[in-house]
Design a protein around this motif. Structure first.
Motif, PDB file in Angstrom:
ATOM      1  N   LEU A 158       0.824  -1.210   0.000  1.00 35.96           N
ATOM      2  CA  LEU A 158       0.000   0.000   0.000  1.00 35.96           C
ATOM      3  C   LEU A 158       0.857   1.258   0.000  1.00 35.96           C
ATOM      4  O   LEU A 158       0.524   2.254  -0.667  1.00 35.96           O
ATOM      5  CB  LEU A 158      -0.931   0.007   1.215  1.00 35.96           C
ATOM      6  N   ALA A 159       1.968   1.245   0.737  1.00 30.28           N
ATOM      7  CA  ALA A 159       2.872   2.404   0.770  1.00 30.28           C
ATOM      8  C   ALA A 159       3.477   2.652  -0.615  1.00 30.28           C
ATOM      9  O   ALA A 159       3.616   3.806  -1.050  1.00 30.28           O
ATOM     10  CB  ALA A 159       3.969   2.187   1.807  1.00 30.28           C
ATOM     11  N   LEU A 160       3.838   1.596  -1.325  1.00 33.35           N
ATOM     12  CA  LEU A 160       4.388   1.733  -2.671  1.00 33.35           C
ATOM     13  C   LEU A 160       3.344   2.316  -3.624  1.00 33.35           C
ATOM     14  O   LEU A 160       3.652   3.176  -4.469  1.00 33.35           O
ATOM     15  CB  LEU A 160       4.867   0.370  -3.181  1.00 33.35           C
ATOM     16  N   ILE A 161       2.090   1.885  -3.485  1.00 31.89           N
ATOM     17  CA  ILE A 161       1.012   2.403  -4.337  1.00 31.89           C
ATOM     18  C   ILE A 161       0.797   3.888  -4.087  1.00 31.89           C
ATOM     19  O   ILE A 161       0.646   4.682  -5.026  1.00 31.89           O
ATOM     20  CB  ILE A 161      -0.288   1.617  -4.085  1.00 31.89           C
ATOM     21  N   PHE A 162       0.810   4.298  -2.810  1.00 30.18           N
ATOM     22  CA  PHE A 162       0.612   5.715  -2.521  1.00 30.18           C
ATOM     23  C   PHE A 162       1.767   6.546  -3.063  1.00 30.18           C
ATOM     24  O   PHE A 162       1.562   7.671  -3.551  1.00 30.18           O
ATOM     25  CB  PHE A 162       0.462   5.955  -1.022  1.00 30.18           C
ATOM     26  N   ALA A 163       2.972   6.008  -3.003  1.00 30.03           N
ATOM     27  CA  ALA A 163       4.130   6.739  -3.537  1.00 30.03           C
ATOM     28  C   ALA A 163       3.949   7.007  -5.035  1.00 30.03           C
ATOM     29  O   ALA A 163       4.290   8.088  -5.538  1.00 30.03           O
ATOM     30  CB  ALA A 163       5.410   5.944  -3.289  1.00 30.03           C
ATOM     31  N   LEU A 164       3.411   6.043  -5.757  1.00 26.93           N
ATOM     32  CA  LEU A 164       3.142   6.238  -7.188  1.00 26.93           C
ATOM     33  C   LEU A 164       1.996   7.223  -7.406  1.00 26.93           C
ATOM     34  O   LEU A 164       2.026   8.048  -8.320  1.00 26.93           O
ATOM     35  CB  LEU A 164       2.816   4.889  -7.842  1.00 26.93           C
ATOM     36  N   LEU A 165       0.966   7.151  -6.536  1.00 28.61           N
ATOM     37  CA  LEU A 165      -0.187   8.034  -6.654  1.00 28.61           C
ATOM     38  C   LEU A 165       0.173   9.483  -6.351  1.00 28.61           C
ATOM     39  O   LEU A 165      -0.457  10.411  -6.879  1.00 28.61           O
ATOM     40  CB  LEU A 165      -1.283   7.560  -5.695  1.00 28.61           C
ATOM     41  N   TRP A 166       1.183   9.704  -5.545  1.00 27.12           N
ATOM     42  CA  TRP A 166       1.548  11.051  -5.132  1.00 27.12           C
ATOM     43  C   TRP A 166       1.884  11.944  -6.327  1.00 27.12           C
ATOM     44  O   TRP A 166       1.613  13.147  -6.313  1.00 27.12           O
ATOM     45  CB  TRP A 166       2.730  10.987  -4.167  1.00 27.12           C
ATOM     46  N   LYS A 167       2.412  11.362  -7.379  1.00 27.62           N
ATOM     47  CA  LYS A 167       2.738  12.152  -8.576  1.00 27.62           C
ATOM     48  C   LYS A 167       1.487  12.807  -9.152  1.00 27.62           C
ATOM     49  O   LYS A 167       1.541  13.899  -9.704  1.00 27.62           O
ATOM     50  CB  LYS A 167       3.392  11.255  -9.625  1.00 27.62           C
TER      51      LYS A 167
END
Length: 459
Positions: free
Chosen positions: A436-445
Motif C-alpha cells: 500500500l505504501a508503494l502504491i501511494f508513492a506512485l499516486l503522489w505524482k
C-alpha cells in the motif's frame, strides 16, 4: 428555526495538523473504547454468570457477525468520504443530497441484514464448525443481535456524516448514554432474569436503538447542509452511485477480511471450548489496542476527503504522516501494555486458569506487533479518502485475506498449533503495508498536481 452546531465542526483544510488530528481522533477513540468497554462488560457478565459455554458462544460469533454486516458498514465509508469532499469544496446541495440518501440507505440495508442474519445464522455456524456444546446458544445470540441491524446501521451512517464535518464529540456522548443502558440491562437480564446470551443480545439492541435515536435527532437539529429532514428522505441515484463506488470496495474488503477471520476462527474451534473462550477473551483485550489505532484510519479518511475537495494535495500527505505517527505510537505503547498486564486483564473475563493460558498465547503474538496493523490501516484510509477505494481493497484481499487462508491451508496444516495460526496476522499486516505504501508513492505524482477527485479517478 434550527439550532446551529457550527462550533462543533472542524475545517480540516486549514491550521496546524499535529494536534488537530489528535483532537479530531480522540473523541472517536474514546467512543470506540467506550463501546468496547460495554462489549467487554457483555463478555465478562456472560463468562462470570453464565459459564464457559455461554462465553464461548458469544466469542465464537464475532467474526461471523462482522463478515455479514461489513458490506453495509463499508457503504458508510462512502458516505463519510463524500460528505467530507463536498464540505471541502463547499458544495452544500451535494452534502444535503448525500445525507438524505445515506439515512434511507442505512434503513434499507439494516432490514436486509436482519433478514439475512436471522436466516443464515445456523447454517453458517455449522459451516464454521462451532462445537455442539455452544452452537445453540450461538445461534440464539446471532439471531437476536441481527434483529437490531436497522438501528445499528442508522447509527453508523449518521455518525459517518458527523465525523465528515469534524463533529466527533456528540457520537461519544451518545455512546456513553447507550453504553450505560447496555451495562445496566446486562446485569438485569443475565443475573436477575437468568437470560444468559439472550439477555446480552437484547441489551445490545436496546442500547443501539437509543444511540440511533440520539444521533438522528442531532442531525435533525443541525443547521446548514447536514440538516436532516425526514420528509426529504430519498435515494439520489447520482449520490448512491458514488457511495457505492467508494464504499462497496471498502465493504467487500471488510467482509472478506472477516471471511479470513472466520477461517481462522474455524481453525480455533478445532481446539475446543477452552481455547475458544480464551481466544474470545484475548480478542476483547486486543480490540482496545486496535480501536485506538484504527481511529487514525478514520481521521485520515476525513482529512484526505476534505483536502482533496479543497485541492490541497500537500496537506493530504502531511495529514497522512501525522496519522502514521499517532497510529504507530498508540500501537506500540498499548500493545506492549496489554502484553505486560495480560494475565490480570484476562482474569476479568474468567477465573479458569486454562482459559487464561489460552488467551495469553493469542495476546502475546497479536498485540506485540499490532502497530503494523495500525499503519496498514492508515495507508488504506488515505487511499479511500482521495477516492481510490478499489485499489486498497484488491491489495488487502491479496495481502491479508488470501494470504491468511493460504497460511491455514499450508503452514498451519503442517504445524497445527495456536502459535502457528496466530503468526499469520502480523506477517500479513507487514506485507500489506509495504504494498500500500508503494502504491501511494506512485499516486503522489498525480495528487501533487492538484487534480479534482473526478479527474484523479479518471487517470
Amino acid at each position: 428555526m434550527f439550532r446551529t452546531h457550527a462550533h462543533r465542526t472542524m475545517d480540516m483544510t486549514e491550521g496546524r495538523l499535529f494536534f488537530k488530528v489528535l483532537f479530531f481522533a480522540l473523541p472517536i477513540m474514546l467512543s470506540g473504547i467506550l463501546q468496547l468497554v460495554f462489549n467487554a462488560a457483555d463478555t465478562i457478565v456472560v463468562g462470570r454468570f453464565a459459564g464457559n459455554e455461554a462465553l464461548a458462544a458469544v466469542g465464537s460469533v464475532g467474526s461471523l457477525n462482522n463478515m455479514i454486516i461489513s458490506l453495509f458498514i463499508g457503504l458508510s465509508v462512502g458516505v463519510n468520504v463524500l460528505v467530507a469532499r463536498f464540505t471541502g469544496s463547499k458544495e452544500s446541495e451535494n452534502v444535503s443530497e448525500t445525507v438524505h440518501t445515506a439515512v434511507l440507505l442505512s434503513l434499507i440495508g439494516g432490514v436486509a441484514l436482519a433478514v439475512i442474519g436471522f436466516a443464515l445464522a445456523h447454517p453458517l455456524l455449522v459451516l464454521m464448525g462451532s462445537p455442539e456444546d455452544v452452537i445453540d446458544l450461538a445461534v440464539l445470540y446471532v439471531r437476536i443481535v441481527f434483529l437490531g441491524m436497522p438501528v445499528q446501521m442508522l447509527y453508523n451512517f449518521c455518525s459517518a456524516v458527523l465525523r465528515a464535518v469534524g463533529d466527533t464529540k456528540r457520537p461519544l456522548y451518545f455512546l456513553t448514554v447507550a453504553g450505560v443502558i447496555n451495562a445496566v440491562l446486562n446485569l438485569v437480564f443475565v443475573i436477575a432474569f437468568h437470560m444468559s446470551v439472550a439477555g446480552v443480545a437484547l441489551a445490545t439492541i436496546i442500547s443501539q436503538a437509543v444511540s440511533a435515536v440520539l444521533v438522528v435527532h442531532s442531525l435533525m437539529l443541525m443547521d446548514g447542509p447536514t440538516h436532516l429532514d425526514l420528509r426529504r428522505l430519498h435515494i439520489n441515484p447520482k449520490m448512491l452511485a458514488q457511495i457505492i463506488r467508494i464504499g462497496l470496495p471498502a465493504g467487500i474488503q471488510s467482509s472478506v477480511f472477516s471471511l479470513s477471520n472466520v477461517v481462522i476462527q474455524s481453525s480455533v474451534n478445532s481446539f475446543g471450548s477452552i481455547v475458544i473462550a480464551g481466544n474470545a477473551a484475548a480478542m476483547n483485550v486486543g480490540n482496545f489496542v486496535y480501536q485506538a489505532m484504527n481511529t487514525f484510519q478514520q481521521a485520515i479518511t476525513c482529512f484526505a476527503g476534505q483536502n482533496i475537495g479543497a485541492r490541497k494535495p500537500a496537506r493530504i500527505i502531511r495529514s497522512m504522516n501525522v496519522c502514521l505517527f499517532w497510529a504507530f505510537s498508540f500501537g506500540v505503547v498499548l500493545g506492549l501494555l496489554s502484553c505486560a498486564f495480560g494475565r490480570p486483564l484476562l482474569s476479568l473475563y474468567t477465573s479458569d486458569p486454562a482459559v487464561i493460558s489460552a488467551g495469553l498465547e493469542r495476546l502475546y503474538i497479536i498485540c506485540g506487533p499490532y502497530f503494523l496493523c495500525g499503519i496498514m490501516d492508515v495507508m488504506t484510509g488515505v487511499l479511500r479518502g482521495v477516492g481510490y477505494s478499489l485499489l486498497p481493497m484488491i491489495v488487502s484481499l491479496l495481502g491479508a485475506c488470501a494470504f491468511r487462508i493460504l497460511w491455514v491451508m499450508t503452514v498451519f496444516a503442517a504445524v497445527p498449533t495456536m502459535t502457528c495460526l496466530m503468526v499469520s496476522y502480523p506477517v500479513s499486516w507487514a506485507l500489506t503495508f509495504v504494498v500500500l505504501a508503494l502504491i501511494f508513492a506512485l499516486l503522489w505524482k498525480r495528487l501533487k498536481k492538484g487534480y479534482s477527485p473526478e479527474e484523479l479517478a479518471a487517470r
